[in-house]
Design a protein around this motif. Structure first.
Motif, PDB file in Angstrom:
ATOM      1  N   ARG A   6       0.309  10.611  -0.222  1.00  0.00           N
ATOM      2  CA  ARG A   6      -0.863  11.494  -0.263  1.00  0.00           C
ATOM      3  C   ARG A   6      -1.438  11.700   1.131  1.00  0.00           C
ATOM      4  NH1 ARG A   6      -2.093   8.436  -4.875  1.00  0.00           N
ATOM      5  NH2 ARG A   6      -3.642   7.195  -3.749  1.00  0.00           N
ATOM      6  N   THR A   7      -1.456  10.643   1.917  1.00  0.00           N
ATOM      7  CA  THR A   7      -1.989  10.734   3.278  1.00  0.00           C
ATOM      8  C   THR A   7      -1.169  11.687   4.122  1.00  0.00           C
ATOM      9  OG1 THR A   7      -2.819   8.462   3.160  1.00  0.00           O
ATOM     10  CG2 THR A   7      -2.518   9.406   5.357  1.00  0.00           C
ATOM     11  N   LYS A  55      -1.739  15.288   3.017  1.00  0.00           N
ATOM     12  CA  LYS A  55      -3.035  15.794   3.489  1.00  0.00           C
ATOM     13  C   LYS A  55      -2.996  16.154   4.965  1.00  0.00           C
ATOM     14  CE  LYS A  55      -6.005  13.338   0.174  1.00  0.00           C
ATOM     15  NZ  LYS A  55      -7.048  12.283   0.006  1.00  0.00           N
ATOM     16  N   GLN A  56      -2.231  15.400   5.744  1.00  0.00           N
ATOM     17  CA  GLN A  56      -2.126  15.659   7.179  1.00  0.00           C
ATOM     18  C   GLN A  56      -1.054  16.700   7.500  1.00  0.00           C
ATOM     19  OE1 GLN A  56      -4.293  14.311   9.474  1.00  0.00           O
ATOM     20  NE2 GLN A  56      -5.299  13.598   7.593  1.00  0.00           N
ATOM     21  N   LYS A  57      -0.404  17.207   6.441  1.00  0.00           N
ATOM     22  CA  LYS A  57       0.642  18.232   6.587  1.00  0.00           C
ATOM     23  C   LYS A  57       1.775  17.749   7.508  1.00  0.00           C
ATOM     24  CE  LYS A  57      -2.323  22.246   5.666  1.00  0.00           C
ATOM     25  NZ  LYS A  57      -3.456  21.470   5.142  1.00  0.00           N
ATOM     26  N   GLU A  86      -6.654   5.296   0.652  1.00  0.00           N
ATOM     27  CA  GLU A  86      -6.153   5.876  -0.587  1.00  0.00           C
ATOM     28  C   GLU A  86      -5.768   4.823  -1.623  1.00  0.00           C
ATOM     29  OE1 GLU A  86      -5.733   9.139  -1.369  1.00  0.00           O
ATOM     30  OE2 GLU A  86      -6.534   9.906   0.517  1.00  0.00           O
TER      31      GLU A  86
END
Length: 254
Positions: free
Chosen positions: A157-158, A161-163, A253
Motif C-alpha cells: 500500500r505504501t 501510494k508513492q506511485k 500502515e
C-alpha cells in the motif's frame, strides 16, 4: 515440549520457547508497538538528528552500541534502530525490541539482484529461503519461511501510494556471502528466487515463533545477474535514505 535431535546439528530444534538467557533480562526498556529495523547507519543517525528523536534504548555488543530512537509521524509513535549485518545479529536486536513491547515490524535494507534490473529496484519478499542458521533455532526445519501477509500488504500500500514500481518476490537468505557460487546462483534463480540477502529468513522465523508481525522492504544494490562478472554498482548507495522513509511509512500502515 520436545527436543528434536538430528545427526545434522542445524536441523535440531527445541520446541521450548523459554531459554536460559531471555531477551530483556538485563534491561527495562519500553518501546512502541511499531518498530522499524534498518540495515544502514548514517541515514539512521541523520534522521534522528534532524527530527530531534529521543533515544529510548541501547543495546551493547562487543563491536558497537545500537541506539533505539523514537519518532512521531502522523500522530503515531514509531521506534527505529539500526540492525547489524547477518541474521544472528539482526535477530538479537529484534528479540530485544520484542521484549520491550514492539509487536509490529518493518525492516528495510539492500539485497543482491539475481535477475537483470536497475540498481535500487524495490522488492517485497513474500517468502525467504532458509539457507542460514538462525531460523533453525526458531522454527522446525523447512525449505522456506513465509512473511506476514499483513506486513506485505502494508508495504505494498505504501509503494502504491508513492506511485513507485515494485515486485513481490521470493528471496534467498544466505549467511555465506562468499559462497554464492555460479552454480548456486543459477540454481536459486531456476527455483524462482529474485534477490539474495542475509537476514530475512532469520527475522521472519523469529517473528513467527514470538507471534509478532514482520515484513521487509528490499532494494537492489549489487547484481549477480551475470554470473561471469559480479557488478557491485554503487552498492545501492542512492537508495538508503528513501528506503528508510518508505519503511517508516509502511509501519504506519500496520
Amino acid at each position: 515440549m520436545a527436543l528434536i535431535k538430528n545427526k545434522i546439528p542445524v536441523l535440531e530444534y527445541d520446541t521450548e520457547k523459554t531459554a536460559v538467557i531471555m531477551p530483556g533480562h538485563h534491561t527495562d526498556f519500553h518501546f512502541t508497538e511499531k518498530a522499524v529495523l534498518l540495515f544502514m547507519e548514517p541515514e539512521v543517525i541523520s534522521y534522528a538528528a534532524a527530527d530531534n528523536c529521543k533515544v529510548t534504548g541501547k543495546f551493547e555488543s562487543v563491536t558497537k552500541e545500537f541506539l533505539v530512537y523514537e519518532t512521531r509521524i502522523n500522530n503515531q509513535d514509531i521506534s527505529f534502530v539500526q540492525v547489524p549485518l547477518g541474521g544472528a545479529g539482526a535477530v538479537q536486536v529484534m528479540e530485544q525490541m520484542i521484549a520491550g513491547g514492539s509487536v509490529k515490524f518493518i525492516a528495510a535494507g539492500c539485497c543482491g539482484a539475481l535477475e537483470e534490473g536497475m540498481e535500487g529496484d524495490l522488492f517485497i519478499p513474500t517468502a525467504a529461503l532458509r539457507q542460514e542458521g538462525t531460523s533453525y533455532h526458531y522454527l522446525p526445519p523447512s525449505r522456506e519461511v513465509k512473511l506476514s501477509l499483513h506486513a506485505v500488504n502494508a508495504i505494498e500500500r505504501t509503494l502504491i501510494k508513492q506511485k513507485l514500481p515494485y515486485r513481490k518476490c521470493k528471496t534467498w537468505t544466505t549467511d555465506g556471502f562468499y559462497r554464492e557460487t555460479k552454480e548456486m546462483v543459477l540454481y536459486r534463480r531456476s527455483e524462482g528466487y529474485s534477490v539474495v540477502e542475509m537476514e530475512c529468513a532469520s527475522l521472519a522465523a523469529c517473528a513467527i515463533m514470538r507471534n509478532v508481525i514482520f515484513g521487509q522492504l528490499l532494494f537492489t544494490a549489487d547484481s549477480l545477474a551475470n554470473i561471469e562478472k559480479h557488478d557491485c554498482r554503487n552498492w545501492g548507495g542512492d537508495s538508503f535514505s528513501s528506503a528508510m522513509e518508505l519503511a517508516l511509512m509502511a509501519a504506519l500502515e500496520l
